[in-house]
Design a protein around this motif. Structure first.
Motif, PDB file in Angstrom:
ATOM      1  N   THR A  96       2.812  15.966   0.385  1.00 52.29           N
ATOM      2  CA  THR A  96       3.488  15.156   1.406  1.00 52.29           C
ATOM      3  C   THR A  96       4.573  14.340   0.716  1.00 52.29           C
ATOM      4  O   THR A  96       4.271  13.575  -0.204  1.00 52.29           O
ATOM      5  CB  THR A  96       2.489  14.180   2.080  1.00 52.29           C
ATOM      6  N   PRO A  97       5.827  14.497   1.118  1.00 46.15           N
ATOM      7  CA  PRO A  97       6.889  13.733   0.465  1.00 46.15           C
ATOM      8  C   PRO A  97       6.836  12.255   0.849  1.00 46.15           C
ATOM      9  O   PRO A  97       6.269  11.891   1.880  1.00 46.15           O
ATOM     10  CB  PRO A  97       8.173  14.383   0.979  1.00 46.15           C
ATOM     11  N   PHE A 142      -2.711   4.756  -3.333  1.00 54.01           N
ATOM     12  CA  PHE A 142      -3.620   5.790  -2.859  1.00 54.01           C
ATOM     13  C   PHE A 142      -3.149   7.142  -3.395  1.00 54.01           C
ATOM     14  O   PHE A 142      -1.973   7.310  -3.742  1.00 54.01           O
ATOM     15  CB  PHE A 142      -3.596   5.867  -1.323  1.00 54.01           C
ATOM     16  N   LEU A 143      -4.048   8.132  -3.387  1.00 54.78           N
ATOM     17  CA  LEU A 143      -3.680   9.550  -3.546  1.00 54.78           C
ATOM     18  C   LEU A 143      -2.828   9.821  -4.784  1.00 54.78           C
ATOM     19  O   LEU A 143      -2.011  10.737  -4.779  1.00 54.78           O
ATOM     20  CB  LEU A 143      -2.905  10.009  -2.287  1.00 54.78           C
ATOM     21  N   SER A 144      -3.003   9.039  -5.815  1.00 54.01           N
ATOM     22  CA  SER A 144      -2.113   9.152  -6.977  1.00 54.01           C
ATOM     23  C   SER A 144      -2.851   9.278  -8.303  1.00 54.01           C
ATOM     24  O   SER A 144      -2.223   9.316  -9.358  1.00 54.01           O
ATOM     25  CB  SER A 144      -1.183   7.927  -7.046  1.00 54.01           C
ATOM     26  N   ALA A 145      -4.184   9.357  -8.271  1.00 54.81           N
ATOM     27  CA  ALA A 145      -4.968   9.296  -9.505  1.00 54.81           C
ATOM     28  C   ALA A 145      -4.711  10.475 -10.437  1.00 54.81           C
ATOM     29  O   ALA A 145      -4.978  10.386 -11.633  1.00 54.81           O
ATOM     30  CB  ALA A 145      -6.463   9.187  -9.182  1.00 54.81           C
ATOM     31  N   LEU A 172       0.874  -1.179   0.000  1.00 57.88           N
ATOM     32  CA  LEU A 172       0.000   0.000   0.000  1.00 57.88           C
ATOM     33  C   LEU A 172       0.902   1.217   0.000  1.00 57.88           C
ATOM     34  O   LEU A 172       1.686   1.406   0.915  1.00 57.88           O
ATOM     35  CB  LEU A 172      -0.869   0.033   1.262  1.00 57.88           C
ATOM     36  N   THR A 173       0.810   2.045  -1.018  1.00 54.07           N
ATOM     37  CA  THR A 173       1.678   3.214  -1.067  1.00 54.07           C
ATOM     38  C   THR A 173       1.035   4.323  -1.871  1.00 54.07           C
ATOM     39  O   THR A 173      -0.172   4.252  -2.192  1.00 54.07           O
ATOM     40  CB  THR A 173       3.092   2.833  -1.594  1.00 54.07           C
ATOM     41  N   ARG A 174       1.807   5.338  -2.197  1.00 56.08           N
ATOM     42  CA  ARG A 174       1.295   6.509  -2.912  1.00 56.08           C
ATOM     43  C   ARG A 174       2.438   7.172  -3.664  1.00 56.08           C
ATOM     44  O   ARG A 174       3.608   6.973  -3.342  1.00 56.08           O
ATOM     45  CB  ARG A 174       0.729   7.519  -1.912  1.00 56.08           C
TER      46      ARG A 174
END
Ligand code: SAH
Length: 252
Positions: free
Chosen positions: A141-142, A162-165, A134-136
């Protein structure tokens, strides 16, 4: 008492029994309005004091929760999915510790579980992958350098991003640089378990293009790996010849 409650990935009935009961008993609710289904709030008491944290800073959230908790009120801090994943709960808990205010965490269905259900998929298939990363991508946020997409891609394991779309061209490039082929199966799951859920099945090489066609730029998870393909081995657990604690196998 303050309860950090996971609201689940979207559908209002995908909250735990404990989470729903806390909402019903709450005197104060602070909910993450950007992703928590507002229907959860219809279960609150009519006199419950409800705040959307989308417009608030950490300090302002604390200004609401601390006096209420100290006055003996039941406070629910409602987070999307499960609070342990990109939930920003640690900074809240540290303040509560410093203030001597008690709290508990009630888990929720994370969107990565909601997405697997939407895809009718199993992330951990024998002889395909036995790990889920699970990552982004980094945003404001770095992400630590040692956790680069390329380094994780090198494992060829199941990945959920996540948070990468909004960064799919760059994501594709890094996944391929790390070791996945452009043909590796991928899926974009938009608003998993919400009524307007959308699934786009594609490949690592076509992520950006397929998201653009579908108009998806946020509230989506990217899943990558052979688990989306057709090849895998049967489980040992249900193999008729396999003996384990609860069952004696038949002769092969
Ligand atoms: N704590 C949450 C994640 C919060 S970070 C959880 O456990 O799911 C917010 C990101 O989660 C979004 O940018 C998106 O990538 C993902 N996300 C949250 N809900 C989602 C949903 N229903 N479907 C797809 N992705 C979702």
């Amino acid at each position: 008492m303050i309860y950090f409650v996971g609201a689940g990935s979207g559908a209002v009935d995908l909250i735990t029994v404990r989470g729903r009961s806390l909402i019903e008993r709450a005197d104060v609710i602070v909910y993450a309005g950007s992703l928590v289904n507002p229907e959860h709030l219809t279960f609150a008491k009519p006199e419950c004091d409800i705040h959307d944290s989308a417009k608030l800073s950490l300090e302002q959230v604390m200004e609401i929760m601390l006096p209420a908790a100290k006055a003996g009120k039941l406070v629910v801090r409602l987070h999307t999915g499960d609070p342990s994943i990109y939930g920003a709960i640690r900074e809240q808990m540290d303040i509560l510790d410093a203030e001597g205010v008690e709290y508990e965490v009630c888990p929720g269905v994370s969107s990565f579980c909601g997405a697997a259900a939407a895809l009718k998929a199993e992330y951990t298939l024998p002889n395909v992958s036995q790990s889920v990363i699970l990552t982004r991508m980094e945003g404001r946020t770095p992400v630590p350098e040692r956790e680069s997409i390329q380094s994780f891609a090198a494992h060829g394991a199941t990945m959920v991003l996540f948070l990468s779309a909004g960064m799919l061209g760059e994501l594709s490039r890094r996944l391929i640089e790390g070791g996945y082929t452009a043909e590796t199966p991928a899926a974009i799951v938009y608003k998993a378990t919400w009524p307007d859920e959308k699934i786009v099945r594609c490949t690592v090489g076509t992520l950006a293009e397929r998201a653009r066609e579908a108009g998806i730029t946020k509230t989506a998870l990217i899943t990558v790996g052979g688990f989306l393909g057709t090849e895998y081995d049967r489980s040992k657990l249900y193999d008729p010849t396999f003996t384990h604690e609860f069952r004696t196998g038949t002769q092969a």
